[in-house]
Structure formats: C-alpha cells, structure tokens
Scaffold this motif. Structure first.
Motif, PDB file in Angstrom:
ATOM      1  N   GLU A   1     -38.620  10.545  58.093  1.00  0.00           N
ATOM      2  CA  GLU A   1     -37.192  10.687  58.391  1.00  0.00           C
ATOM      3  C   GLU A   1     -36.728   9.594  59.350  1.00  0.00           C
ATOM      4  OE1 GLU A   1     -36.645  15.517  57.873  1.00  0.00           O
ATOM      5  OE2 GLU A   1     -37.340  14.713  59.788  1.00  0.00           O
ATOM      6  N   GLN A   2     -37.571   9.217  60.272  1.00  0.00           N
ATOM      7  CA  GLN A   2     -37.217   8.143  61.199  1.00  0.00           C
ATOM      8  C   GLN A   2     -37.017   6.825  60.465  1.00  0.00           C
ATOM      9  OE1 GLN A   2     -39.891   7.741  64.518  1.00  0.00           O
ATOM     10  NE2 GLN A   2     -39.856   9.934  64.944  1.00  0.00           N
ATOM     11  N   GLU A   3     -37.747   6.626  59.396  1.00  0.00           N
ATOM     12  CA  GLU A   3     -37.671   5.367  58.654  1.00  0.00           C
ATOM     13  C   GLU A   3     -36.575   5.352  57.597  1.00  0.00           C
ATOM     14  OE1 GLU A   3     -41.616   4.740  57.189  1.00  0.00           O
ATOM     15  OE2 GLU A   3     -42.454   4.509  59.202  1.00  0.00           O
ATOM     16  N   THR A   4     -36.184   6.524  57.088  1.00  0.00           N
ATOM     17  CA  THR A   4     -35.269   6.554  55.952  1.00  0.00           C
ATOM     18  C   THR A   4     -33.901   7.145  56.231  1.00  0.00           C
ATOM     19  OG1 THR A   4     -36.116   8.699  55.223  1.00  0.00           O
ATOM     20  CG2 THR A   4     -37.182   6.721  54.318  1.00  0.00           C
ATOM     21  N   SER A   5     -33.706   7.759  57.374  1.00  0.00           N
ATOM     22  CA  SER A   5     -32.415   8.370  57.648  1.00  0.00           C
ATOM     23  C   SER A   5     -31.917   7.948  59.024  1.00  0.00           C
ATOM     24  CB  SER A   5     -32.509   9.892  57.550  1.00  0.00           C
ATOM     25  OG  SER A   5     -33.398  10.409  58.504  1.00  0.00           O
ATOM     26  N   ALA A   6     -30.740   8.433  59.379  1.00  0.00           N
ATOM     27  CA  ALA A   6     -30.129   8.033  60.645  1.00  0.00           C
ATOM     28  C   ALA A   6     -29.744   9.240  61.481  1.00  0.00           C
ATOM     29  CB  ALA A   6     -28.891   7.175  60.377  1.00  0.00           C
ATOM     30  N   PHE A   7     -29.726   9.014  62.762  1.00  0.00           N
ATOM     31  CA  PHE A   7     -29.197   9.950  63.745  1.00  0.00           C
ATOM     32  C   PHE A   7     -27.771   9.474  63.973  1.00  0.00           C
ATOM     33  CE2 PHE A   7     -28.181  11.831  67.688  1.00  0.00           C
ATOM     34  CZ  PHE A   7     -29.103  12.828  67.974  1.00  0.00           C
ATOM     35  N   ALA A   8     -26.775  10.229  63.534  1.00  0.00           N
ATOM     36  CA  ALA A   8     -25.390   9.766  63.574  1.00  0.00           C
ATOM     37  C   ALA A   8     -24.592  10.428  64.692  1.00  0.00           C
ATOM     38  CB  ALA A   8     -24.713  10.035  62.235  1.00  0.00           C
ATOM     39  N   VAL A   9     -23.747   9.626  65.343  1.00  0.00           N
ATOM     40  CA  VAL A   9     -22.849  10.122  66.380  1.00  0.00           C
ATOM     41  C   VAL A   9     -21.437   9.608  66.120  1.00  0.00           C
ATOM     42  CG1 VAL A   9     -24.659  10.331  68.134  1.00  0.00           C
ATOM     43  CG2 VAL A   9     -23.346   8.217  67.985  1.00  0.00           C
ATOM     44  N   VAL A  10     -20.448  10.451  66.431  1.00  0.00           N
ATOM     45  CA  VAL A  10     -19.038  10.088  66.284  1.00  0.00           C
ATOM     46  C   VAL A  10     -18.372  10.258  67.648  1.00  0.00           C
ATOM     47  CG1 VAL A  10     -16.850  10.586  65.129  1.00  0.00           C
ATOM     48  CG2 VAL A  10     -19.005  10.862  63.878  1.00  0.00           C
TER      49      VAL A  10
ATOM     50  N   MET B   1     -36.522   4.258  64.171  1.00  0.00           N
ATOM     51  CA  MET B   1     -35.448   5.212  64.076  1.00  0.00           C
ATOM     52  C   MET B   1     -34.117   4.479  64.115  1.00  0.00           C
ATOM     53  SD  MET B   1     -34.526   8.473  66.251  1.00  0.00           S
ATOM     54  CE  MET B   1     -34.316   9.501  64.872  1.00  0.00           C
ATOM     55  N   ASN B   2     -33.188   4.932  63.304  1.00  0.00           N
ATOM     56  CA  ASN B   2     -31.850   4.350  63.253  1.00  0.00           C
ATOM     57  C   ASN B   2     -30.847   5.264  63.924  1.00  0.00           C
ATOM     58  OD1 ASN B   2     -32.325   1.952  61.685  1.00  0.00           O
ATOM     59  ND2 ASN B   2     -32.709   3.308  59.951  1.00  0.00           N
ATOM     60  N   VAL B   3     -29.996   4.684  64.760  1.00  0.00           N
ATOM     61  CA  VAL B   3     -28.886   5.418  65.365  1.00  0.00           C
ATOM     62  C   VAL B   3     -27.607   4.830  64.787  1.00  0.00           C
ATOM     63  CG1 VAL B   3     -27.693   6.029  67.495  1.00  0.00           C
ATOM     64  CG2 VAL B   3     -30.191   5.881  67.478  1.00  0.00           C
ATOM     65  N   LEU B   4     -26.859   5.672  64.098  1.00  0.00           N
ATOM     66  CA  LEU B   4     -25.597   5.283  63.479  1.00  0.00           C
ATOM     67  C   LEU B   4     -24.466   5.711  64.403  1.00  0.00           C
ATOM     68  CD1 LEU B   4     -23.907   4.263  61.056  1.00  0.00           C
ATOM     69  CD2 LEU B   4     -24.111   6.581  60.097  1.00  0.00           C
ATOM     70  N   ILE B   5     -23.660   4.760  64.817  1.00  0.00           N
ATOM     71  CA  ILE B   5     -22.580   5.013  65.773  1.00  0.00           C
ATOM     72  C   ILE B   5     -21.253   4.787  65.049  1.00  0.00           C
ATOM     73  CG2 ILE B   5     -21.567   4.242  67.947  1.00  0.00           C
ATOM     74  CD1 ILE B   5     -24.508   3.227  68.621  1.00  0.00           C
ATOM     75  N   ILE B   6     -20.404   5.814  65.052  1.00  0.00           N
ATOM     76  CA  ILE B   6     -19.139   5.777  64.317  1.00  0.00           C
ATOM     77  C   ILE B   6     -17.992   6.090  65.279  1.00  0.00           C
ATOM     78  CG2 ILE B   6     -17.812   6.784  62.417  1.00  0.00           C
ATOM     79  CD1 ILE B   6     -20.575   7.752  61.281  1.00  0.00           C
ATOM     80  N   ARG B   7     -16.972   5.262  65.253  1.00  0.00           N
ATOM     81  CA  ARG B   7     -15.778   5.564  66.047  1.00  0.00           C
ATOM     82  C   ARG B   7     -14.832   6.423  65.214  1.00  0.00           C
ATOM     83  NH1 ARG B   7     -11.317   1.496  68.771  1.00  0.00           N
ATOM     84  NH2 ARG B   7     -10.141   3.132  69.834  1.00  0.00           N
ATOM     85  N   HIS B   8     -14.153   7.337  65.889  1.00  0.00           N
ATOM     86  CA  HIS B   8     -13.201   8.196  65.171  1.00  0.00           C
ATOM     87  C   HIS B   8     -12.153   7.361  64.447  1.00  0.00           C
ATOM     88  CE1 HIS B   8      -9.690   7.710  67.809  1.00  0.00           C
ATOM     89  NE2 HIS B   8     -10.539   7.752  68.830  1.00  0.00           N
TER      90      HIS B   8
ATOM     91  N   GLY C   1     -14.722   2.365  62.399  1.00  0.00           N
ATOM     92  CA  GLY C   1     -15.820   1.414  62.224  1.00  0.00           C
ATOM     93  C   GLY C   1     -17.167   2.041  62.546  1.00  0.00           C
ATOM     94  N   ALA C   2     -18.226   1.319  62.227  1.00  0.00           N
ATOM     95  CA  ALA C   2     -19.573   1.846  62.442  1.00  0.00           C
ATOM     96  C   ALA C   2     -20.537   0.730  62.836  1.00  0.00           C
ATOM     97  CB  ALA C   2     -20.076   2.547  61.182  1.00  0.00           C
ATOM     98  N   CYS C   3     -21.626   1.158  63.450  1.00  0.00           N
ATOM     99  CA  CYS C   3     -22.649   0.237  63.935  1.00  0.00           C
ATOM    100  C   CYS C   3     -24.006   0.912  63.749  1.00  0.00           C
ATOM    101  CB  CYS C   3     -22.384  -0.036  65.410  1.00  0.00           C
ATOM    102  SG  CYS C   3     -23.645  -0.993  66.241  1.00  0.00           S
ATOM    103  N   LEU C   4     -25.010   0.146  63.389  1.00  0.00           N
ATOM    104  CA  LEU C   4     -26.359   0.689  63.239  1.00  0.00           C
ATOM    105  C   LEU C   4     -27.297  -0.025  64.200  1.00  0.00           C
ATOM    106  CD1 LEU C   4     -27.896   2.780  61.390  1.00  0.00           C
ATOM    107  CD2 LEU C   4     -28.830   0.772  60.260  1.00  0.00           C
ATOM    108  N   ILE C   5     -27.980   0.769  65.010  1.00  0.00           N
ATOM    109  CA  ILE C   5     -28.972   0.264  65.955  1.00  0.00           C
ATOM    110  C   ILE C   5     -30.330   0.813  65.521  1.00  0.00           C
ATOM    111  CG2 ILE C   5     -29.734   0.217  68.363  1.00  0.00           C
ATOM    112  CD1 ILE C   5     -27.038  -1.024  68.226  1.00  0.00           C
ATOM    113  N   ASN C   6     -31.328  -0.072  65.436  1.00  0.00           N
ATOM    114  CA  ASN C   6     -32.668   0.340  65.032  1.00  0.00           C
ATOM    115  C   ASN C   6     -33.622   0.236  66.214  1.00  0.00           C
ATOM    116  OD1 ASN C   6     -35.534  -0.760  63.956  1.00  0.00           O
ATOM    117  ND2 ASN C   6     -34.701   0.796  62.603  1.00  0.00           N
ATOM    118  N   PHE C   7     -34.521   1.217  66.286  1.00  0.00           N
ATOM    119  CA  PHE C   7     -35.575   1.227  67.299  1.00  0.00           C
ATOM    120  C   PHE C   7     -36.908   1.266  66.572  1.00  0.00           C
ATOM    121  CE2 PHE C   7     -31.876   2.900  69.349  1.00  0.00           C
ATOM    122  CZ  PHE C   7     -31.903   2.320  70.607  1.00  0.00           C
TER     123      PHE C   7
END
Length: 177
Positions: free
Chosen positions: A108-117, A1-8, A145-151
């Motif tokens: 979905e865990q393999e191809t998309s992201a859970f995004a947070v801002v 699973m990918n977690v996409l982290i985005i700063r405002h 900016g953004a960061c991607l963390i994979n689990f």
C-alpha cells in the motif's frame, strides 16, 4: 510512501461570505468550484490511481472538496482532521500522518497515497516542511490544485521528494489524454 496534498476548490469570496455574519469555517464552495473540482479529480485519478486514506480539514469548503475526491475514489470515507486547519503547525500534521500511516502495508505504501485536503498558506508550509524540514512555503498551491510528495523510507520532515505539482488547469487537461 506517497502523500497527496490537495487544496480545497474555489469557495465563496471571503468578503461576500462575511456579509452573512456566519463563521468563516462555514464558507462553502461555489458551483464553479464544484464543477471544476469534479474534472480535476478525473485528471488526478490518472496520476494517482489509488488513495488509501483521505483526511480533510473540518472547514466546510475542504470537507466539500474531499467529498468530491471521495466520490471518484470508490466513495472512500472522509476523515476530518484538526491538524489540517489553516492555523495548525505543519509539524503536528506530519506527526499525525506518521501515526495514521502505520497501518499501511508495504504494498500500500508503494501503490497508494495518503491524501489530505486543506488550505493555503498551511499546505505550502507543509510542502516546504516535508521537502526541506522548514515551514517555509516554496510556492502557492492553487485552489483545486494538488501536489505529490514521496518518501523512500518513512515520513521524515526534510526527506520528502517533490514528485509533481499540478495546477487545476493541468489536472483538467489530463482528462483528455
């Protein structure tokens, strides 16, 4: 699973907004921030083509940024999440993400992201917590900016793999590729 982290994106300066006597939670993006974030998201879409869900801090500048992201990802709904407020404990946010991600299919865990801002320094603490298990910032996430963390198997603090960290200027350069 990918977690996409985005700063405002770039918001009104705190000192200038303070003069309006409004609560800092209402501080908006400035036009420059909006324009740059629109370009950032076009570049972001090249490296993260699909987002499954998009959560935002309830603060105005984060919601506005999430709306820009949403506009470039088929206008997906933006859900507000109090665990993304600047003073929140990253451990609480991780528990929320785990719970909210239970509905993801394997594909979905393999191809998309859970995004947070959200905001700094909260997001850097979150990234540190996901990667090391400690709420220690490893770096500062730049505005927009953004960061991607994979689990590999479930979201567990300290088990996240930092895939990449993109400065806003790099995201805009990706547009030209």
């Amino acid at each position: 699973m990918n977690v996409l982290i985005i700063r405002h994106a770039i918001a009104m300066e705190r000192e200038d907004f303070f003069k309006t006597n409004a609560d800092d939670e209402q501080r908006p993006l400035i036009l420059e921030g909006i324009k740059k974030m629109r370009k950032n998201v076009i570049g972001l879409r090249r490296v993260v083509p699909y987002i499954k869900v998009l959560y935002s801090s309830p603060l105005v500048r984060a919601v506005q940024t999430a709306k820009i992201v949403s506009d470039h990802y088929e206008e997906m709904p933006v859900e507000k999440c109090d665990f993304l407020k600047p003073e929140s404990d990253p451990a609480d946010l991780v528990e929320f993400i785990k719970s909210a991600a239970k509905g993801f299919t394997r594909a979905e865990q393999e191809t998309s992201a859970f995004a947070v801002v959200g905001h700094e320094p909260h997001l850097s603490e979150l990234i540190g917590y996901l990667a090391t298990g400690k709420s220690t910032p490893l770096f500062e996430l730049r505005k927009g900016g953004a960061c991607l963390i994979n689990f590999e198997s479930g979201i567990v603090a300290g088990k996240g793999k930092l895939e990449w960290l993109l400065k806003p200027s790099i995201m805009r350069k990706l547009v030209r590729l």
